[in-house]
Design a protein around this motif. Sequence first.
Motif, PDB file in Angstrom:
ATOM      1  N   LYS A 204       0.817  -1.220   0.000  1.00 46.83           N
ATOM      2  CA  LYS A 204       0.000   0.000   0.000  1.00 46.83           C
ATOM      3  C   LYS A 204       0.851   1.270   0.000  1.00 46.83           C
ATOM      4  N   GLN A 205       2.070   1.171   0.503  1.00 47.09           N
ATOM      5  CA  GLN A 205       2.933   2.354   0.585  1.00 47.09           C
ATOM      6  C   GLN A 205       3.945   2.435  -0.560  1.00 47.09           C
ATOM      7  N   THR A 206       3.953   1.429  -1.438  1.00 46.18           N
ATOM      8  CA  THR A 206       4.978   1.353  -2.481  1.00 46.18           C
ATOM      9  C   THR A 206       4.489   1.973  -3.784  1.00 46.18           C
ATOM     10  N   GLN A 207       5.356   2.715  -4.429  1.00 49.33           N
ATOM     11  CA  GLN A 207       5.058   3.310  -5.730  1.00 49.33           C
ATOM     12  C   GLN A 207       5.685   2.458  -6.839  1.00 49.33           C
ATOM     13  N   PHE A 208       4.909   2.190  -7.878  1.00 45.24           N
ATOM     14  CA  PHE A 208       5.393   1.415  -9.024  1.00 45.24           C
ATOM     15  C   PHE A 208       5.298   2.303 -10.269  1.00 45.24           C
ATOM     16  N   PRO A 209       6.327   3.082 -10.522  1.00 45.94           N
ATOM     17  CA  PRO A 209       6.243   4.097 -11.586  1.00 45.94           C
ATOM     18  C   PRO A 209       6.050   3.542 -12.989  1.00 45.94           C
ATOM     19  N   ARG A 212       1.577  -0.746 -15.440  1.00 43.83           N
ATOM     20  CA  ARG A 212       0.447  -0.448 -16.335  1.00 43.83           C
ATOM     21  C   ARG A 212      -0.821  -1.169 -15.884  1.00 43.83           C
ATOM     22  N   TYR A 213      -0.670  -2.398 -15.393  1.00 45.63           N
ATOM     23  CA  TYR A 213      -1.857  -3.118 -14.931  1.00 45.63           C
ATOM     24  C   TYR A 213      -1.460  -4.232 -13.974  1.00 45.63           C
ATOM     25  N   MET A 214      -2.442  -4.669 -13.192  1.00 42.39           N
ATOM     26  CA  MET A 214      -2.374  -5.901 -12.422  1.00 42.39           C
ATOM     27  C   MET A 214      -3.633  -6.695 -12.761  1.00 42.39           C
ATOM     28  N   ASP A 231      -7.563   0.971  -6.220  1.00 44.88           N
ATOM     29  CA  ASP A 231      -7.276   2.320  -5.717  1.00 44.88           C
ATOM     30  C   ASP A 231      -5.788   2.507  -5.424  1.00 44.88           C
ATOM     31  N   VAL A 232      -5.146   1.452  -4.874  1.00 45.54           N
ATOM     32  CA  VAL A 232      -3.731   1.544  -4.514  1.00 45.54           C
ATOM     33  C   VAL A 232      -2.854   1.755  -5.743  1.00 45.54           C
ATOM     34  N   ILE A 233      -3.157   1.066  -6.836  1.00 41.88           N
ATOM     35  CA  ILE A 233      -2.268   1.100  -8.002  1.00 41.88           C
ATOM     36  C   ILE A 233      -2.667   2.167  -9.021  1.00 41.88           C
ATOM     37  N   HIS A 234      -3.798   2.847  -8.827  1.00 41.58           N
ATOM     38  CA  HIS A 234      -4.225   3.887  -9.776  1.00 41.58           C
ATOM     39  C   HIS A 234      -3.087   4.883 -10.021  1.00 41.58           C
ATOM     40  N   PRO A 256     -11.744  -2.465 -16.078  1.00 43.09           N
ATOM     41  CA  PRO A 256     -11.326  -1.791 -14.839  1.00 43.09           C
ATOM     42  C   PRO A 256     -12.181  -0.591 -14.464  1.00 43.09           C
ATOM     43  N   GLU A 257     -12.650   0.159 -15.455  1.00 42.08           N
ATOM     44  CA  GLU A 257     -13.437   1.347 -15.149  1.00 42.08           C
ATOM     45  C   GLU A 257     -14.822   1.001 -14.591  1.00 42.08           C
ATOM     46  N   GLN A 258     -15.240  -0.271 -14.712  1.00 39.12           N
ATOM     47  CA  GLN A 258     -16.531  -0.702 -14.182  1.00 39.12           C
ATOM     48  C   GLN A 258     -16.413  -1.374 -12.816  1.00 39.12           C
ATOM     49  N   LEU A 259     -15.197  -1.660 -12.377  1.00 35.74           N
ATOM     50  CA  LEU A 259     -14.985  -2.506 -11.204  1.00 35.74           C
ATOM     51  C   LEU A 259     -15.697  -1.985  -9.951  1.00 35.74           C
TER      52      LEU A 259
END
Length: 447
Positions: A204-209, A212-214, A231-234, A256-259
């Motif tokens: 939750k605290q990690t940034q993945f620059p 693109r997707y999970m 929400d975390v990876i947005h 994803p936009e419907q999730l």
Amino acid sequence: RVVLLVPNSVEYIAAFYAVLFAGGVVVPVPANTESGALKNILDSTQAICTITTAPVLRRHPDLEEFIVKGMVSEESVTGTVPVNTLQPVARSEKSLAAIFFTSGSSGMPKGVMLSHGNLISNAQSIQEYLQLQADERPICVLPFHHAFGNSVLQSHLLQGAHLILDGNTIFPESILEAMIRHECTSLSAVPDLYRILLERTSFKQTQFPHLRYMSVAGGALPHAQAVEISDVIHPARFFVMYGQTEATARLAYVPPEQLAGVSDGTIGQAIPGVTLQIVDESGQLVNAGTVGELRARGPNIMQGYWRDAEETRKRIHNGWLYTGDLATFDQSGRIVIKGRRNSLVKISGYRVHPADLEQFALRTFPLSQAVAVPFEAKNTGTRLALYIETTPEDEGLTEAEMLSVCRSQLPRQLVPDRIRILQKIPLNHAMKVDRVKLSELAAVGDL
């Protein structure tokens, strides 16, 4: 047929495509397969060769006479003859390419026969809805011998992408570190791993620059957790997906936009090239809100089960794959899964039949009866519990000793969370084993 008994590695990939290149049929098998199950696969396929490694072979000393040792190592797959000097064996899209063994409705392993066309069509469909590019860098923590892991391998390699073989699910923080170190663009995993990442790592605290997707498949991830991950990876996207080995891998996904606006159990819409329907017992389409069986049709549907015409007829009718999943359409036309028609369960992304554990226990220990049941563990999701009655000749057999044997000889998804010795297995009013009661006992800790 060539059995591939190799963990995720460059060697696995080289061997997988070498078998196909040579015109063979590859049979990927988990490297930790229990010896009895492995012997059954070798006997069933009559494989001409087994490609394996020395550490794996040491796990099966009793099977050396059945295994043709085509050992592989890094040295054996480097410095080889250039591919353009070799002549591949011509194969059509309908030619059998692979047999993936998976549990069937009877609990016995079923060999899912996939053609070259099955593998390619499903990979292309996945490339389309995930919008894969040639510069993708997925971290591959899923085993390649598994349908989900194979789909990641196929869809990305056929796109010309890199594959990152790093990170260890036993040490989940290492996966996050590897994703940053290798600038990974995606992670695909089963629900259990996402639960662990949320609860036991710095996810939750990690940034993945570069992400693109999970994506998640191989079981049901609670909707609240799926939304939390999204929400975390947005602004990266999170795909909830659904599939079966019998469909090569994927059948449906939630855009994803419907999730955020869907309910628990929603698998969304069919992937490109696939048609999904929900029908009643007579094969007629059901109305929205009515529960029926989900069936699928498309170029990714298996050819059938290896040397099992009867089981094939149960699953495929007039080109339709009957998934065994009960489902309905919601008001927006999305498919929602409501349960299974049989007792098959998914544990860590693997389809598991409790009968597999029962059979292992009966042939390994001096038991009069063994009953394995699934239950929902508080922190780890679906697991198995094993209840047994011992024979009078072996009253000294302990639960801890049996659990130790299971952990040393069984793949992780088949290892019971607990073993309990009972004086008498409970029966229901029909004088059958009361599996419902045993599952309830396991869920509350046998209290």
